[in-house]
Design a protein around this motif. Structure first.
Motif, PDB file in Angstrom:
ATOM      1  N   ILE A 142     -11.106  -1.283  -6.303  1.00  0.00           N
ATOM      2  CA  ILE A 142     -11.040  -0.605  -7.599  1.00  0.00           C
ATOM      3  C   ILE A 142     -12.305  -0.819  -8.424  1.00  0.00           C
ATOM      4  O   ILE A 142     -12.563  -0.065  -9.356  1.00  0.00           O
TER       5      ILE A 142
ATOM      6  N   GLY B 155     -12.113   3.148  -4.353  1.00  0.00           N
ATOM      7  CA  GLY B 155     -11.369   4.065  -3.500  1.00  0.00           C
ATOM      8  C   GLY B 155     -11.366   3.689  -2.028  1.00  0.00           C
ATOM      9  O   GLY B 155     -10.499   4.114  -1.276  1.00  0.00           O
TER      10      GLY B 155
ATOM     11  N   PHE C  15       0.785   5.301   0.342  1.00  0.00           N
ATOM     12  CA  PHE C  15      -0.302   5.715   1.235  1.00  0.00           C
ATOM     13  C   PHE C  15      -0.113   5.190   2.650  1.00  0.00           C
ATOM     14  O   PHE C  15      -0.352   5.906   3.614  1.00  0.00           O
TER      15      PHE C  15
ATOM     16  N   HIS D 168      -6.432  -3.856   1.003  1.00  0.00           N
ATOM     17  CA  HIS D 168      -6.117  -3.118  -0.218  1.00  0.00           C
ATOM     18  C   HIS D 168      -7.285  -2.209  -0.572  1.00  0.00           C
ATOM     19  O   HIS D 168      -8.347  -2.267   0.049  1.00  0.00           O
ATOM     20  N   ARG D 169      -7.090  -1.412  -1.617  1.00  0.00           N
ATOM     21  CA  ARG D 169      -8.102  -0.445  -2.061  1.00  0.00           C
ATOM     22  C   ARG D 169      -9.029  -1.081  -3.101  1.00  0.00           C
ATOM     23  O   ARG D 169      -8.573  -1.735  -4.035  1.00  0.00           O
TER      24      ARG D 169
ATOM     25  N   THR E  99      -4.214  -8.103  -8.623  1.00  0.00           N
ATOM     26  CA  THR E  99      -5.454  -7.735  -7.953  1.00  0.00           C
ATOM     27  C   THR E  99      -5.978  -8.914  -7.151  1.00  0.00           C
ATOM     28  O   THR E  99      -5.552 -10.048  -7.355  1.00  0.00           O
TER      29      THR E  99
ATOM     30  N   ASP F 255      -2.037  -0.075  -3.399  1.00  0.00           N
ATOM     31  CA  ASP F 255      -1.554   1.162  -4.015  1.00  0.00           C
ATOM     32  C   ASP F 255      -0.150   1.001  -4.595  1.00  0.00           C
ATOM     33  O   ASP F 255       0.199   1.652  -5.566  1.00  0.00           O
TER      34      ASP F 255
ATOM     35  N   MET G  51       0.814  -1.219   0.000  1.00  0.00           N
ATOM     36  CA  MET G  51       0.000   0.000   0.000  1.00  0.00           C
ATOM     37  C   MET G  51       0.851   1.274   0.000  1.00  0.00           C
ATOM     38  O   MET G  51       0.338   2.365   0.222  1.00  0.00           O
ATOM     39  N   ASN G  52       2.175   1.131  -0.256  1.00  0.00           N
ATOM     40  CA  ASN G  52       3.026   2.323  -0.394  1.00  0.00           C
ATOM     41  C   ASN G  52       2.556   3.155  -1.569  1.00  0.00           C
ATOM     42  O   ASN G  52       2.134   2.578  -2.574  1.00  0.00           O
TER      43      ASN G  52
ATOM     44  N   VAL H 217     -10.624   1.543   1.230  1.00  0.00           N
ATOM     45  CA  VAL H 217      -9.641   0.545   1.651  1.00  0.00           C
ATOM     46  C   VAL H 217     -10.370  -0.459   2.535  1.00  0.00           C
ATOM     47  O   VAL H 217     -11.077  -0.076   3.471  1.00  0.00           O
TER      48      VAL H 217
END
Length: 157
Positions: free
Chosen positions: A107, A89, A68, A104-105, A135, A129, A65-66, A91
């Motif tokens: 999508i 958007g 963020f 994770h975020r 995915t 991120d 997640m770097n 998480v």
């Protein structure tokens, strides 16, 4: 102290503390049967606490997640979600279709056909991120919680 594992391929464990004072320890290693069972018990405990309306705060471990979220520096608080929260958007902590727990975020949110039954199932697709292509997919039933806020160096975002 207890252990929670986040990824079973190269097992990531996160340091966490649950509002009720349950401490979790951080390490990376391959699991034996007892540790795997303990991981499942702890993840079920987190799922239960969130489903009861409680929040769980964990320290980030890993780089997916770097930039963020930064490894071993940032903390995130996870909690219950409503249908409107599950959108691009957001998480989320999920149990993916491969059996891995990831944060994770989201999508996308879609309907997919279950090959075994032929019925349509609502799913989410997530991407770290810091990831370029990899995915994860989960059904809505396997969305455990969403991120409420991030704490970095004593500040809440």
């Amino acid at each position: 102290m207890s252990v929670i594992i986040i990824n079973s391929a190269l097992i990531f464990v996160i340091i966490a503390s649950v509002i009720m004072g349950i401490g979790l320890i951080c390490m990376s290693y391959k699991l034996g049967l007892d540790e795997e069972e303990e991981k499942l018990n702890k993840m079920e405990e987190i799922r239960k606490l969130i489903s009861e309306g409680r929040t769980v705060t964990i320290t980030v471990k890993g780089n997916s997640m770097n930039p963020f979220m930064v490894h071993m520096r940032d903390k995130i608080t996870l909690g219950p979600w409503k249908d409107k929260d599950i959108r691009s958007g957001t998480v989320a902590l999920i149990l993916d279709t491969r059996g891995n727990h990831v944060i994770h975020r989201i999508i996308s949110r879609d309907f997919k056909t279950n090959p075994a039954t032929g019925e349509k199932v609502e799913t989410v697709t997530l991407l770290g991120d810091g990831n370029i292509k990899q995915t994860e997919t989960a059904t809505l039933d396997n969305v455990i919680g969403i991120m409420y806020h991030l704490e970095r160096k004593g500040r809440i975002w």
